[in-house]
Design a protein around this motif. Structure first.
Motif, PDB file in Angstrom:
ATOM      1  N   SER A  97       7.834  32.043  -8.104  1.00  0.00           N
ATOM      2  CA  SER A  97       8.684  31.531  -7.033  1.00  0.00           C
ATOM      3  C   SER A  97       9.647  30.495  -7.590  1.00  0.00           C
ATOM      4  CB  SER A  97       7.848  30.913  -5.907  1.00  0.00           C
ATOM      5  OG  SER A  97       7.097  29.809  -6.385  1.00  0.00           O
ATOM      6  N   SER A  98      10.737  30.309  -6.883  1.00  0.00           N
ATOM      7  CA  SER A  98      11.700  29.260  -7.210  1.00  0.00           C
ATOM      8  C   SER A  98      12.097  28.581  -5.913  1.00  0.00           C
ATOM      9  CB  SER A  98      12.939  29.839  -7.911  1.00  0.00           C
ATOM     10  OG  SER A  98      13.569  30.806  -7.092  1.00  0.00           O
ATOM     11  N   GLY A  99      12.520  27.347  -6.003  1.00  0.00           N
ATOM     12  CA  GLY A  99      12.848  26.624  -4.783  1.00  0.00           C
ATOM     13  C   GLY A  99      13.675  25.385  -5.054  1.00  0.00           C
ATOM     14  N   LYS A 145      13.115  24.072  -8.848  1.00  0.00           N
ATOM     15  CA  LYS A 145      11.813  24.312  -9.459  1.00  0.00           C
ATOM     16  C   LYS A 145      11.556  25.800  -9.606  1.00  0.00           C
ATOM     17  CE  LYS A 145       7.991  24.378  -7.116  1.00  0.00           C
ATOM     18  NZ  LYS A 145       6.807  24.049  -6.282  1.00  0.00           N
ATOM     19  N   ALA A 146      10.909  26.182 -10.697  1.00  0.00           N
ATOM     20  CA  ALA A 146      10.403  27.535 -10.899  1.00  0.00           C
ATOM     21  C   ALA A 146       8.909  27.423 -11.185  1.00  0.00           C
ATOM     22  CB  ALA A 146      11.116  28.227 -12.053  1.00  0.00           C
ATOM     23  N   GLU A 147       8.115  28.296 -10.568  1.00  0.00           N
ATOM     24  CA  GLU A 147       6.662  28.201 -10.699  1.00  0.00           C
ATOM     25  C   GLU A 147       6.051  29.592 -10.821  1.00  0.00           C
ATOM     26  OE1 GLU A 147       2.812  26.151  -8.419  1.00  0.00           O
ATOM     27  OE2 GLU A 147       4.833  26.005  -7.570  1.00  0.00           O
ATOM     28  N   PHE A 148       5.048  29.707 -11.708  1.00  0.00           N
ATOM     29  CA  PHE A 148       4.288  30.938 -11.865  1.00  0.00           C
ATOM     30  C   PHE A 148       2.810  30.612 -11.700  1.00  0.00           C
ATOM     31  CE2 PHE A 148       1.806  33.871 -14.533  1.00  0.00           C
ATOM     32  CZ  PHE A 148       2.170  35.077 -13.942  1.00  0.00           C
ATOM     33  N   THR A 149       2.117  31.383 -10.851  1.00  0.00           N
ATOM     34  CA  THR A 149       0.690  31.174 -10.595  1.00  0.00           C
ATOM     35  C   THR A 149      -0.042  32.501 -10.715  1.00  0.00           C
ATOM     36  OG1 THR A 149       1.156  29.346  -9.077  1.00  0.00           O
ATOM     37  CG2 THR A 149      -1.026  30.337  -8.952  1.00  0.00           C
ATOM     38  N   LEU A 150      -1.187  32.481 -11.389  1.00  0.00           N
ATOM     39  CA  LEU A 150      -1.991  33.686 -11.593  1.00  0.00           C
ATOM     40  C   LEU A 150      -3.439  33.388 -11.246  1.00  0.00           C
ATOM     41  CD1 LEU A 150      -2.520  36.564 -12.877  1.00  0.00           C
ATOM     42  CD2 LEU A 150      -2.917  35.334 -15.037  1.00  0.00           C
ATOM     43  N   ASN A 151      -4.070  34.285 -10.488  1.00  0.00           N
ATOM     44  CA  ASN A 151      -5.502  34.244 -10.220  1.00  0.00           C
ATOM     45  C   ASN A 151      -6.115  35.559 -10.701  1.00  0.00           C
ATOM     46  OD1 ASN A 151      -4.204  32.826  -7.470  1.00  0.00           O
ATOM     47  ND2 ASN A 151      -5.801  31.652  -8.480  1.00  0.00           N
ATOM     48  N   TYR A 152      -7.114  35.470 -11.590  1.00  0.00           N
ATOM     49  CA  TYR A 152      -7.742  36.657 -12.178  1.00  0.00           C
ATOM     50  C   TYR A 152      -9.235  36.647 -11.876  1.00  0.00           C
ATOM     51  CZ  TYR A 152      -9.808  39.704 -15.728  1.00  0.00           C
ATOM     52  OH  TYR A 152     -10.542  40.673 -16.360  1.00  0.00           O
ATOM     53  N   ASP A 153      -9.795  37.836 -11.594  1.00  0.00           N
ATOM     54  CA  ASP A 153     -11.224  37.993 -11.332  1.00  0.00           C
ATOM     55  C   ASP A 153     -11.647  39.347 -11.902  1.00  0.00           C
ATOM     56  OD1 ASP A 153     -13.812  38.209 -10.368  1.00  0.00           O
ATOM     57  OD2 ASP A 153     -13.323  37.421  -8.384  1.00  0.00           O
ATOM     58  N   ASN A 154     -12.594  39.348 -12.838  1.00  0.00           N
ATOM     59  CA  ASN A 154     -13.004  40.624 -13.443  1.00  0.00           C
ATOM     60  C   ASN A 154     -13.974  41.417 -12.570  1.00  0.00           C
ATOM     61  OD1 ASN A 154     -15.327  39.105 -13.788  1.00  0.00           O
ATOM     62  ND2 ASN A 154     -15.714  39.822 -15.879  1.00  0.00           N
ATOM     63  N   GLN A 155     -14.408  40.806 -11.447  1.00  0.00           N
ATOM     64  CA  GLN A 155     -15.235  41.515 -10.470  1.00  0.00           C
ATOM     65  C   GLN A 155     -14.609  41.322  -9.088  1.00  0.00           C
ATOM     66  OE1 GLN A 155     -19.383  40.390 -10.788  1.00  0.00           O
ATOM     67  NE2 GLN A 155     -19.456  40.749 -13.001  1.00  0.00           N
ATOM     68  N   PHE A 165       0.825  -1.213   0.000  1.00  0.00           N
ATOM     69  CA  PHE A 165       0.000   0.000   0.000  1.00  0.00           C
ATOM     70  C   PHE A 165       0.857   1.260   0.000  1.00  0.00           C
ATOM     71  CE2 PHE A 165      -2.071   3.319   2.555  1.00  0.00           C
ATOM     72  CZ  PHE A 165      -3.191   3.553   1.783  1.00  0.00           C
ATOM     73  N   TRP A 166       1.854   1.317   0.870  1.00  0.00           N
ATOM     74  CA  TRP A 166       2.638   2.536   1.020  1.00  0.00           C
ATOM     75  C   TRP A 166       3.507   2.828  -0.187  1.00  0.00           C
ATOM     76  CZ3 TRP A 166       0.911   5.747   4.339  1.00  0.00           C
ATOM     77  CH2 TRP A 166       0.280   5.300   5.506  1.00  0.00           C
ATOM     78  N   SER A 167       3.844   1.808  -0.977  1.00  0.00           N
ATOM     79  CA  SER A 167       4.692   2.048  -2.143  1.00  0.00           C
ATOM     80  C   SER A 167       3.936   2.751  -3.263  1.00  0.00           C
ATOM     81  CB  SER A 167       5.269   0.726  -2.654  1.00  0.00           C
ATOM     82  OG  SER A 167       4.230  -0.101  -3.139  1.00  0.00           O
ATOM     83  N   ARG A 168       2.621   2.888  -3.139  1.00  0.00           N
ATOM     84  CA  ARG A 168       1.841   3.589  -4.141  1.00  0.00           C
ATOM     85  C   ARG A 168       1.862   5.103  -3.933  1.00  0.00           C
ATOM     86  NH1 ARG A 168      -1.485   0.326  -7.208  1.00  0.00           N
ATOM     87  NH2 ARG A 168      -1.639  -1.845  -6.543  1.00  0.00           N
ATOM     88  N   PHE A 169       2.468   5.547  -2.840  1.00  0.00           N
ATOM     89  CA  PHE A 169       2.532   6.979  -2.569  1.00  0.00           C
ATOM     90  C   PHE A 169       3.798   7.583  -3.154  1.00  0.00           C
ATOM     91  CE2 PHE A 169      -0.482   5.760   0.709  1.00  0.00           C
ATOM     92  CZ  PHE A 169      -1.348   6.841   0.750  1.00  0.00           C
ATOM     93  N   SER A 170       3.687   8.808  -3.612  1.00  0.00           N
ATOM     94  CA  SER A 170       4.838   9.615  -4.004  1.00  0.00           C
ATOM     95  C   SER A 170       4.543  11.053  -3.601  1.00  0.00           C
ATOM     96  CB  SER A 170       5.103   9.523  -5.514  1.00  0.00           C
ATOM     97  OG  SER A 170       4.001  10.030  -6.243  1.00  0.00           O
ATOM     98  N   GLY A 171       5.577  11.866  -3.513  1.00  0.00           N
ATOM     99  CA  GLY A 171       5.354  13.241  -3.088  1.00  0.00           C
ATOM    100  C   GLY A 171       6.595  14.076  -3.230  1.00  0.00           C
ATOM    101  N   ALA A 172       6.472  15.341  -2.864  1.00  0.00           N
ATOM    102  CA  ALA A 172       7.597  16.267  -2.967  1.00  0.00           C
ATOM    103  C   ALA A 172       7.397  17.406  -1.982  1.00  0.00           C
ATOM    104  CB  ALA A 172       7.722  16.813  -4.386  1.00  0.00           C
ATOM    105  N   LEU A 173       8.510  18.026  -1.583  1.00  0.00           N
ATOM    106  CA  LEU A 173       8.492  19.178  -0.683  1.00  0.00           C
ATOM    107  C   LEU A 173       9.630  20.100  -1.068  1.00  0.00           C
ATOM    108  CD1 LEU A 173       7.278  20.517   1.883  1.00  0.00           C
ATOM    109  CD2 LEU A 173       9.022  19.286   3.208  1.00  0.00           C
ATOM    110  N   ASP A 174       9.328  21.405  -1.249  1.00  0.00           N
ATOM    111  CA  ASP A 174      10.383  22.354  -1.593  1.00  0.00           C
ATOM    112  C   ASP A 174      10.186  23.666  -0.851  1.00  0.00           C
ATOM    113  OD1 ASP A 174       8.741  24.197  -3.541  1.00  0.00           O
ATOM    114  OD2 ASP A 174       8.438  22.169  -4.293  1.00  0.00           O
ATOM    115  N   VAL A 175      11.290  24.389  -0.673  1.00  0.00           N
ATOM    116  CA  VAL A 175      11.313  25.645   0.081  1.00  0.00           C
ATOM    117  C   VAL A 175      12.127  26.666  -0.700  1.00  0.00           C
ATOM    118  CG1 VAL A 175      12.007  26.774   2.235  1.00  0.00           C
ATOM    119  CG2 VAL A 175      11.155  24.424   2.282  1.00  0.00           C
ATOM    120  N   GLY A 176      11.678  27.928  -0.700  1.00  0.00           N
ATOM    121  CA  GLY A 176      12.420  29.016  -1.318  1.00  0.00           C
ATOM    122  C   GLY A 176      12.433  30.229  -0.409  1.00  0.00           C
TER     123      GLY A 176
END
Length: 344
Positions: free
Chosen positions: A336-338, A313-323, A128-139
């Motif tokens: 961000s980068s990390g 890692k380099a990441e770009f995130t955008l949230n847009y709302d016209n109201q 069961f546990w071998s089906r898990f994968s994951g990641a953790l990063d800090v910047g």
């Protein structure tokens, strides 16, 4: 029977037993053959995103092998094999010809496929546990001007079975400088997908907090259906649609509201291109209950794999709302980068 005869018989019995045991153990081993004619004997652990993880008795570390370099594969255990047409087969893999393989199912039936048609491979009896994968990063960023400080951290945890893919991820930003108030941005999501050949059904709950947009809490449960347009062992492209219920609590409580939205999404992944991985996702939310409102979430991630499962890692995130809740603050974006480590 004298002592010497007994000794000779005992030695003969031991030799035969050892030979049989060794033969059985050897027969139970998986094997792969590479383009340079190297033959590896051991255990096929996983195949995911064109990377084959292979364990041997003579190496402390598992081998990470580009699946394009594999010309032949044989497994002893039953496996679930995912193909580029999003169908799946259950059986044992045996060599058929260079760059092709036979899948022998439990009933003895045989199907032949090109190796490049296989995009994922999992042994059925995996723990069961071998089906898990994951990641953790800090910047962390620090600038002398206005004593500017920024901390980001992100992570994910994934679980994959023969029918479902489930993922939890989060991303947190804290930013402080002497001339402004503290900026906070937090996102999290829990999503699950069930594949049905070329189609999939999905359920997701996402969360957002953004001081820039004036959002104290935004919780968005969603359900939908999608289709895989392109799937290879190097990339995939999916589109989908669904319905969301948007629950928003603002720092100005008079603006609190709930709404129903249509969800339109597309996602494109490219992986294992010389240790580079790209992922981009766009989701549009035209409102069904608020006239003229439209939201958009965009995310782009580029990751470069390092030895010992580390990565940058380099990441770009955008949230847009016209109201928006705060007049003029139509968008909130983060680059961000990390540096991180991945659990495989």
């Amino acid at each position: 029977m004298d002592y010497k005869t007994t000794l000779r018989l005992s030695q003969s019995f031991f030799f035969v037993a050892f030979f049989i045991t060794s033969t059985v153990i050897w027969a139970q081993k998986d094997s792969i053959k590479l383009r340079n004619n190297d033959l590896l004997v051991g255990e096929v652990k996983t195949l995911n995103k064109s990377v084959l993880t292979f364990k041997t008795s003579y190496s402390e570390k598992d081998f990470k092998i580009d699946f394009d370099d594999v010309v032949s594969i044989s497994t002893n255990e039953l496996c679930v094999i995912y193909l580029t047409n999003r169908t799946q087969q259950t059986g044992r893999l045996k060599p058929y010809s260079p760059d092709s393989v036979r899948v022998i199912n439990k009933e003895g039936g045989t199907n032949v496929f090109a190796l490049r048609e296989i995009i994922q491979l999992e042994e059925i009896d995996e723990k069961f546990w071998s089906r898990f994968s994951g990641a953790l990063d800090v910047g962390f960023n620090l600038a002398k001007t206005n004593n500017n400080r920024q901390l980001t951290y992100a992570g994910n945890l994934k679980y994959s079975s023969d029918k479902w893919n489930t993922k939890f991820d989060f991303n947190v930003l804290y930013s402080e400088r002497d001339d402004t108030e503290r900026i906070e941005r937090k996102t999290a999501s829990f999503a699950s997908q069930r594949y049905l050949k070329q189609w999939y059904i999905s359920g997701e709950v996402s969360y957002l907090q953004s001081t820039e947009l004036g959002i104290k809490n935004r919780i968005t449960p969603a359900a939908g259906i999608g289709r895989l347009l392109i799937v290879t062992n190097k990339l995939y492209w999916i589109v989908g649609s669904g319905i969301t219920y948007n629950i928003e609590d603002f720092f100005d409580t008079q603006l609190n509201k709930q709404s129903t939205e249509l969800q339109l999404l597309t996602q494109f992944d490219m992986f294992n291109f010389e240790n580079l991985n790209f992922n981009t996702r766009v989701i549009g939310y035209p409102s069904l209950s608020e006239k003229g409102r439209f939201r958009l979430d965009y995310n782009f991630v580029m990751k470069y794999d390092l030895p010992y499962d580390f990565y940058i890692k380099a990441e770009f995130t955008l949230n847009y709302d016209n109201q928006p809740a705060i007049a003029g603050n139509f968008a909130d974006y983060v680059f961000s980068s990390g540096f991180g480590w991945e659990l495989k």
